[in-house]
Design a protein around this motif. Structure first.
Motif, PDB file in Angstrom:
ATOM      1  N   GLU A 150      37.989  16.530  59.119  1.00 43.91           N
ATOM      2  CA  GLU A 150      36.859  15.781  59.680  1.00 43.91           C
ATOM      3  C   GLU A 150      35.716  16.696  60.107  1.00 43.91           C
ATOM      4  N   LEU A 151      36.023  17.911  60.538  1.00 44.36           N
ATOM      5  CA  LEU A 151      34.959  18.842  60.915  1.00 44.36           C
ATOM      6  C   LEU A 151      34.123  19.213  59.688  1.00 44.36           C
ATOM      7  N   ALA A 152      34.762  19.413  58.553  1.00 42.10           N
ATOM      8  CA  ALA A 152      34.026  19.713  57.323  1.00 42.10           C
ATOM      9  C   ALA A 152      33.135  18.539  56.945  1.00 42.10           C
ATOM     10  N   ALA A 153      33.668  17.318  57.079  1.00 46.77           N
ATOM     11  CA  ALA A 153      32.875  16.123  56.767  1.00 46.77           C
ATOM     12  C   ALA A 153      31.679  16.001  57.705  1.00 46.77           C
ATOM     13  N   LEU A 154      31.879  16.340  58.980  1.00 52.83           N
ATOM     14  CA  LEU A 154      30.787  16.278  59.951  1.00 52.83           C
ATOM     15  C   LEU A 154      29.699  17.296  59.605  1.00 52.83           C
ATOM     16  N   VAL A 155      30.097  18.516  59.284  1.00 55.49           N
ATOM     17  CA  VAL A 155      29.125  19.547  58.921  1.00 55.49           C
ATOM     18  C   VAL A 155      28.330  19.118  57.692  1.00 55.49           C
ATOM     19  N   ASP A 156      29.012  18.521  56.712  1.00 51.58           N
ATOM     20  CA  ASP A 156      28.324  18.026  55.511  1.00 51.58           C
ATOM     21  C   ASP A 156      27.352  16.901  55.868  1.00 51.58           C
ATOM     22  N   ARG A 157      27.780  16.015  56.750  1.00 54.94           N
ATOM     23  CA  ARG A 157      26.926  14.881  57.158  1.00 54.94           C
ATOM     24  C   ARG A 157      25.660  15.380  57.841  1.00 54.94           C
ATOM     25  N   ILE A 158      25.824  16.355  58.739  1.00 53.96           N
ATOM     26  CA  ILE A 158      24.662  16.906  59.449  1.00 53.96           C
ATOM     27  C   ILE A 158      23.727  17.598  58.465  1.00 53.96           C
ATOM     28  N   GLY A 159      24.305  18.341  57.518  1.00 55.05           N
ATOM     29  CA  GLY A 159      23.485  19.078  56.568  1.00 55.05           C
ATOM     30  C   GLY A 159      22.768  18.196  55.566  1.00 55.05           C
ATOM     31  N   ALA A 160      23.355  17.030  55.265  1.00 53.09           N
ATOM     32  CA  ALA A 160      22.787  16.149  54.234  1.00 53.09           C
ATOM     33  C   ALA A 160      21.682  15.249  54.767  1.00 53.09           C
ATOM     34  N   ARG A 161      21.580  15.115  56.085  1.00 50.62           N
ATOM     35  CA  ARG A 161      20.583  14.188  56.623  1.00 50.62           C
ATOM     36  C   ARG A 161      19.170  14.713  56.400  1.00 50.62           C
ATOM     37  N   PRO A 162      18.259  13.885  55.871  1.00 46.99           N
ATOM     38  CA  PRO A 162      16.873  14.330  55.652  1.00 46.99           C
ATOM     39  C   PRO A 162      16.206  14.714  56.973  1.00 46.99           C
ATOM     40  N   ARG A 163      15.423  15.765  56.954  1.00 45.56           N
ATOM     41  CA  ARG A 163      14.757  16.261  58.163  1.00 45.56           C
ATOM     42  C   ARG A 163      13.264  16.434  57.903  1.00 45.56           C
ATOM     43  N   GLU A 164      12.480  16.227  58.939  1.00 45.07           N
ATOM     44  CA  GLU A 164      11.069  16.587  58.869  1.00 45.07           C
ATOM     45  C   GLU A 164      10.937  18.109  58.883  1.00 45.07           C
ATOM     46  N   ARG A 165      11.822  18.730  59.646  1.00 48.04           N
ATOM     47  CA  ARG A 165      11.821  20.193  59.751  1.00 48.04           C
ATOM     48  C   ARG A 165      13.231  20.660  60.044  1.00 48.04           C
TER      49      ARG A 165
END
Length: 325
Positions: free
Chosen positions: A229-244
């Protein structure tokens, strides 16, 4: 270079005596005169605080020693401890500030504890502990050889937190949280780290298949495997579109990291909306209890010994025992 003094040559640079009153005077134009009062010793202490220096070693009041402690000892502590110590020092200064360090006796400490304990027993204990440490430093620095007045003065009994957060309660608050707070909650649960350690994680701390953490409080080092689940969380955070995209793992879409006060404000808002009462720090205890394995919990949380982890878990879930028959 400023003019040489013709009078009051014993006063430090930036301090003046005029009409019986002492002043702190800035050395560049426009010169600002800040009144320091008529008492020379007190004026020297105030001058030292304004200048960011240390007072004359011949001044042995608690205020003088507190200033040195603030300058030399407080900066060596963890950031949160520094904030707490500065607040505690102000409380102690209000009562003991003008007293000679040798004049502080156990009955003074007892009186302070009793009065302060009427409002906040836990804070009274912390302030007594700081007073004791300041006094010990005064002994080391040669201001006094008197016995520490805190010795033998009992603190108030404290009961540790015993709040266990159920999955349903956690989920209820999570549903009311914004995405950044959700990330912080999930990261705190999966890693078992303290709030400050969760917020300081940077993307560069994710390397070689692990999350590398140096805990603020104990300096314990942890390399938490990025799996499940930690790997999935890191992927989720990294995949979210960001303004910056900034260096921080827990950040808003504009790149700003989530700070301590913002975390508290958002978490308080979410738990009020959910109708649930627990603190963000209780998530660490939930992580410890939910592993079901004390050895795993001890390693994850960074406890020095198993007894600490056992106490941590037992306070929240109770000790599991077999029935009579």
């Amino acid at each position: 270079m400023g003019r040489q003094r013709t009078t009051n040559k014993d006063l430090p640079r930036g301090m003046a005596l005029k009409d019986g009153r002492y002043y702190h005077v800035t050395t560049v134009a426009p010169r600002v005169w800040t009144p320091l009062g008529r008492d020379r010793a007190k004026a020297l202490l105030l001058w030292a605080r304004l200048e960011g220096g240390l007072p004359d070693r011949s001044i042995k009041t608690f205020e003088a020693i507190a200033q040195r402690y603030e300058a030399e000892v407080v900066p060596t502590k963890a950031r949160r401890t520094q904030v707490d110590n500065l607040k505690e020092l102000e409380r102690l200064r209000a009562v003991f500030g003008r007293m000679q360090i040798d004049a502080i006796k156990p009955h003074h400490v007892r009186g302070y504890m009793d009065k302060r304990g009427e409002q906040a027993k836990a804070r009274a204990n912390r302030e007594k502990a700081l007073l004791s440490h300041v006094f010990n430093k005064a002994r080391e620095w040669g201001y006094t050889d008197a016995t520490n007045p805190c010795q033998g003065v009992k603190g108030f009994k404290e009961t540790g937190r015993d709040r266990y957060v159920s999955d349903e309660e956690f989920r209820a608050v999570w549903e009311q949280a914004d995405q950044t707070l959700r990330d912080a909650m999930d990261l705190a649960l999966l890693t078992g780290q303290r709030p400050a350690d969760v917020l300081k994680i940077k993307r560069e701390d994710l390397r070689d298949g692990a999350l590398w953490i140096v805990q603020n409080k104990t300096k314990a080092k942890r390399a938490i495997e990025i799996t499940g689940e930690l790997a999935a969380l890191v992927d989720r955070i990294g995949a979210r579109p960001r303004e910056r995209l900034s260096a921080w793992l827990i950040q808003d879409d504009d790149g700003k990291p989530l700070g301590t006060f913002a975390l508290r404000s958002r978490f308080d808002k979410a738990r009020r909306a959910a109708g649930v009462a627990f603190q963000f720090r209780d998530i660490r205890a939930k992580a410890a209890t939910d592993t079901g394995d004390l050895a795993h919990s001890q390693k994850l949380l960074g406890h020095r010994n198993r007894d600490m982890t056992e106490h941590y878990v037992r306070m929240r879930l109770g000790e599991r025992v077999a029935p009579l028959r």
